[in-house]
Motif scaffolding. Structure first.
Motif, PDB file in Angstrom:
ATOM      1  N   GLY A 270     -19.368 106.711 -56.439  1.00 32.97           N
ATOM      2  CA  GLY A 270     -17.976 106.416 -56.748  1.00 32.97           C
ATOM      3  C   GLY A 270     -17.796 105.465 -57.918  1.00 32.97           C
ATOM      4  N   ASP A 271     -18.889 105.155 -58.635  1.00 35.19           N
ATOM      5  CA  ASP A 271     -18.770 104.261 -59.791  1.00 35.19           C
ATOM      6  C   ASP A 271     -17.953 104.880 -60.922  1.00 35.19           C
ATOM      7  N   GLY A 272     -17.892 106.212 -60.991  1.00 36.23           N
ATOM      8  CA  GLY A 272     -17.025 106.848 -61.979  1.00 36.23           C
ATOM      9  C   GLY A 272     -17.733 107.789 -62.914  1.00 36.23           C
ATOM     10  N   LYS A 273     -16.982 108.201 -63.917  1.00 35.49           N
ATOM     11  CA  LYS A 273     -17.464 109.130 -64.943  1.00 35.49           C
ATOM     12  C   LYS A 273     -16.897 108.706 -66.288  1.00 35.49           C
ATOM     13  N   ILE A 274     -17.588 109.108 -67.356  1.00 38.02           N
ATOM     14  CA  ILE A 274     -17.115 108.882 -68.724  1.00 38.02           C
ATOM     15  C   ILE A 274     -17.102 110.224 -69.431  1.00 38.02           C
ATOM     16  N   PHE A 275     -15.996 110.495 -70.117  1.00 38.16           N
ATOM     17  CA  PHE A 275     -15.834 111.723 -70.896  1.00 38.16           C
ATOM     18  C   PHE A 275     -15.594 111.343 -72.353  1.00 38.16           C
ATOM     19  N   VAL A 276     -16.185 112.117 -73.262  1.00 40.61           N
ATOM     20  CA  VAL A 276     -16.002 111.881 -74.694  1.00 40.61           C
ATOM     21  C   VAL A 276     -15.339 113.114 -75.285  1.00 40.61           C
ATOM     22  N   ILE A 277     -14.202 112.888 -75.949  1.00 39.10           N
ATOM     23  CA  ILE A 277     -13.370 113.985 -76.445  1.00 39.10           C
ATOM     24  C   ILE A 277     -13.141 113.797 -77.942  1.00 39.10           C
ATOM     25  N   PRO A 278     -13.329 114.838 -78.758  1.00 37.16           N
ATOM     26  CA  PRO A 278     -13.053 114.705 -80.193  1.00 37.16           C
ATOM     27  C   PRO A 278     -11.559 114.513 -80.452  1.00 37.16           C
ATOM     28  N   ILE A 279     -11.247 113.649 -81.400  1.00 38.99           N
ATOM     29  CA  ILE A 279      -9.861 113.394 -81.802  1.00 38.99           C
ATOM     30  C   ILE A 279      -9.696 113.885 -83.237  1.00 38.99           C
ATOM     31  N   GLU A 280      -8.731 114.735 -83.445  1.00 43.99           N
ATOM     32  CA  GLU A 280      -8.495 115.303 -84.766  1.00 43.99           C
ATOM     33  C   GLU A 280      -7.838 114.308 -85.716  1.00 43.99           C
ATOM     34  N   ASP A 281      -6.867 113.536 -85.221  1.00 41.62           N
ATOM     35  CA  ASP A 281      -6.156 112.593 -86.081  1.00 41.62           C
ATOM     36  C   ASP A 281      -5.503 111.527 -85.210  1.00 41.62           C
ATOM     37  N   ALA A 282      -5.157 110.431 -85.836  1.00 45.35           N
ATOM     38  CA  ALA A 282      -4.400 109.356 -85.181  1.00 45.35           C
ATOM     39  C   ALA A 282      -3.379 108.858 -86.193  1.00 45.35           C
ATOM     40  N   VAL A 283      -2.200 108.478 -85.725  1.00 47.86           N
ATOM     41  CA  VAL A 283      -1.141 107.988 -86.596  1.00 47.86           C
ATOM     42  C   VAL A 283      -0.568 106.712 -85.999  1.00 47.86           C
ATOM     43  N   ARG A 284      -0.531 105.646 -86.814  1.00 45.64           N
ATOM     44  CA  ARG A 284       0.130 104.408 -86.382  1.00 45.64           C
ATOM     45  C   ARG A 284       1.622 104.604 -86.639  1.00 45.64           C
ATOM     46  N   VAL A 285       2.412 104.584 -85.583  1.00 47.94           N
ATOM     47  CA  VAL A 285       3.838 104.887 -85.678  1.00 47.94           C
ATOM     48  C   VAL A 285       4.550 103.916 -86.623  1.00 47.94           C
ATOM     49  N   ARG A 286       4.262 102.635 -86.539  1.00 47.40           N
ATOM     50  CA  ARG A 286       4.957 101.615 -87.323  1.00 47.40           C
ATOM     51  C   ARG A 286       4.789 101.803 -88.824  1.00 47.40           C
ATOM     52  N   THR A 287       3.553 102.114 -89.277  1.00 45.73           N
ATOM     53  CA  THR A 287       3.275 102.151 -90.716  1.00 45.73           C
ATOM     54  C   THR A 287       3.000 103.543 -91.262  1.00 45.73           C
ATOM     55  N   GLY A 288       2.707 104.498 -90.396  1.00 42.95           N
ATOM     56  CA  GLY A 288       2.344 105.821 -90.855  1.00 42.95           C
ATOM     57  C   GLY A 288       0.877 105.973 -91.234  1.00 42.95           C
ATOM     58  N   GLU A 289       0.081 104.904 -91.061  1.00 43.47           N
ATOM     59  CA  GLU A 289      -1.347 104.992 -91.370  1.00 43.47           C
ATOM     60  C   GLU A 289      -1.973 106.081 -90.515  1.00 43.47           C
ATOM     61  N   ARG A 290      -2.981 106.743 -91.093  1.00 41.86           N
ATOM     62  CA  ARG A 290      -3.596 107.881 -90.398  1.00 41.86           C
ATOM     63  C   ARG A 290      -5.107 107.686 -90.292  1.00 41.86           C
ATOM     64  N   GLY A 291      -5.682 108.452 -89.377  1.00 41.56           N
ATOM     65  CA  GLY A 291      -7.135 108.457 -89.203  1.00 41.56           C
ATOM     66  C   GLY A 291      -7.667 107.130 -88.722  1.00 41.56           C
ATOM     67  N   GLU A 292      -8.846 106.764 -89.239  1.00 41.05           N
ATOM     68  CA  GLU A 292      -9.496 105.520 -88.807  1.00 41.05           C
ATOM     69  C   GLU A 292      -8.671 104.282 -89.151  1.00 41.05           C
ATOM     70  N   ASP A 293      -7.839 104.353 -90.219  1.00 41.65           N
ATOM     71  CA  ASP A 293      -6.971 103.218 -90.574  1.00 41.65           C
ATOM     72  C   ASP A 293      -5.968 102.927 -89.460  1.00 41.65           C
ATOM     73  N   ALA A 294      -5.598 103.927 -88.704  1.00 37.43           N
ATOM     74  CA  ALA A 294      -4.630 103.749 -87.623  1.00 37.43           C
ATOM     75  C   ALA A 294      -5.256 103.078 -86.399  1.00 37.43           C
ATOM     76  N   LEU A 295      -6.577 103.028 -86.326  1.00 33.24           N
ATOM     77  CA  LEU A 295      -7.251 102.462 -85.161  1.00 33.24           C
ATOM     78  C   LEU A 295      -7.369 100.950 -85.206  1.00 33.24           C
ATOM     79  N   SER A 296      -7.434 100.372 -86.404  1.00 35.46           N
ATOM     80  CA  SER A 296      -7.679  98.925 -86.501  1.00 35.46           C
ATOM     81  C   SER A 296      -6.406  98.115 -86.468  1.00 35.46           C
TER      82      SER A 296
END
Length: 113
Positions: free
Chosen positions: A87-113
């Motif tokens: 019952g300790d759990g599971k971890i799943f890894v899923i590819p992400i195509e894109d990310a967008v920071r709503v406030r600035t519109g930054e995309r991709g890895e820039d949106a993660l930081s």
């Protein structure tokens, strides 16, 4: 980029969260979930009656990281979420195509930081 979904015991959340924060991964989404694995829940006895709890409370952590950080984050989660019991759990890894920071519109890895 990858999304890591970790389903863990609720009592391990604070420990995992603090370890991820200390390692430089403060951003995450936490969702209360219910689930079961191979053990198909747990059996309790009360006044000589048995009853099964079919779905157990769990917590799902979602965190999006750069591809090169995936193994490090998995190792941190495993180290701090593990009790050694079923019952300790599971971890799943899923590819992400894109990310967008709503406030600035930054995309991709820039949106993660």
């Amino acid at each position: 980029m990858k999304m890591i979904q970790a389903v863990i015991r609720p009592e391990k959340l604070d420990e995992v969260k603090e370890a991820l924060d200390e390692a430089g991964y403060p951003g995450m989404t936490v969702i209360d979930v219910k689930g079961r694995g191979r053990q198909r829940g747990i059996v309790h006895r009360y006044r000589d009656e048995e009853y099964r709890i079919d779905l157990l409370d769990k917590v799902m952590i979602e965190i999006v990281v750069d591809d090169e950080d995936v193994e490090k984050v998995i190792d941190i989660i495993c180290e701090h979420a593990r009790t050694g019991r079923p019952g300790d759990g599971k971890i799943f890894v899923i590819p992400i195509e894109d990310a967008v920071r709503v406030r600035t519109g930054e995309r991709g890895e820039d949106a993660l930081s």
